[in-house]
Write an enzyme that holds these catalytic residues in place. Structure first.
Site, PDB file in Angstrom:
ATOM      1  N   ASP A  27      24.387 -10.583   4.718  1.00  0.00           N
ATOM      2  CA  ASP A  27      23.829 -11.224   6.067  1.00  0.00           C
ATOM      3  C   ASP A  27      24.047 -10.838   7.222  1.00  0.00           C
ATOM      4  OD1 ASP A  27      21.040 -10.821   4.089  1.00  0.00           O
ATOM      5  OD2 ASP A  27      21.550 -13.211   3.643  1.00  0.00           O
ATOM      6  N   TYR A  28      23.673 -10.756   8.269  1.00  0.00           N
ATOM      7  CA  TYR A  28      24.780 -11.194   9.234  1.00  0.00           C
ATOM      8  C   TYR A  28      25.224 -11.931   9.867  1.00  0.00           C
ATOM      9  CZ  TYR A  28      24.475 -10.409  14.584  1.00  0.00           C
ATOM     10  OH  TYR A  28      24.299 -11.077  16.207  1.00  0.00           O
TER      11      TYR A  28
END
Length: 178
Positions: free
Chosen positions: A42-43
Site C-alpha cells: 500500500d501507498y
C-alpha cells in the site's frame, strides 16, 4: 532478475501516476529498466517490495496457491490483549470473508528508520508492535485484521516475503538478489 527494494512511506508501487498532483512512484529510485512489482504494498505502507523482469517468477511470488509467507512489523494503537492475539491467530472475519490463521507475536519496538512524516505520538494512548505473518494477500488485509480486533494500525513495515528479507536496506535503497 529479482530486486529487493525498501519502499518508502507514501510511494506508489508503480512507475507512473496520473493523479493530480502526482504522487511519488518507483520511477524516482534508479531501479533497473523493465522490472515491475511482484505484488503490491500500500501507498501508506513501507518495507520490502520485490521487483522482477520475469513474469513466471512474479506469478510464483504472488499467486495465492503458493501461499508464500509475508511478515510485517505492525505498530498498533491500544493495549494488545490475549483475546486479540488469539483472534488474529485463528483468523478474523472481514467483510470479504474470514482470513486464514496468522502467525502473531508481540515485538519490542524495532529499531527502524524515521518515518516522514512521523507517526503521531500521544502520551495518553498506548501502542504496541506486532510481528504478523500471513499466507494470503487481500487488499489492506493487515490493517483490516488489526482494526477488527480493536487495534488500529499506525505503521506497517513488510520485512520478508518467502525467503527474501529486507535486512539492512534503508528506504529507497535496493539490491539485486541472486
Amino acid at each position: 532478475m529479482l530486486i529487493a527494494f525498501n519502499k518508502p512511506f507514501n510511494v506508489l508501487c508503480q512507475f507512473t501516476d496520473r493523479s493530480q498532483p502526482p504522487r511519488a512512484t518507483l520511477a524516482g529510485f534508479g531501479l533497473p529498466p523493465d522490472v515491475y512489482a511482484a505484488g503490491r504494498l500500500d501507498y501508506d505502507s513501507e518495507g520490502l517490495l520485490l521487483l522482477t523482469d520475469d513474469g513466471r517468477l512474479a506469478n510464483r511470488l504472488t499467486d495465492p496457491k503458493h501461499k508464500e509467507a509475508k511478515t510485517y512489523w505492525v505498530q498498533v494503537e491500544g493495549t494488545v490483549t490475549d483475546e486479540a492475539l488469539q483472534s488474529l491467530r485463528r483468523g478474523v472475519q472481514l467483510n470479504d470473508g474470514p482470513t486464514l490463521p496468522a502467525g502473531v507475536e508481540i515485538l519490542e519496538a524495532p529499531s527502524l528508520w524515521e518515518r516522514v512524516p512521523p507517526v503521531r505520538f500521544r502520551k495518553t494512548v498506548p501502542d504496541a508492535w506486532l510481528a504478523i505473518t500471513l499466507r494470503e494477500g487481500r487488499n489492506r488485509q493487515v490493517r483490516r485484521m488489526t482494526a477488527a480486533v480493536g487495534l488500529p494500525t499506525l505503521r506497517l513495515v513488510r520485512v520478508s516475503m518467502g525467503p527474501h528479507r529486507l535486512d539492512d536496506l534503508q528506504p529507497g535503497q535496493w539490491r539485486q538478489i541472486d
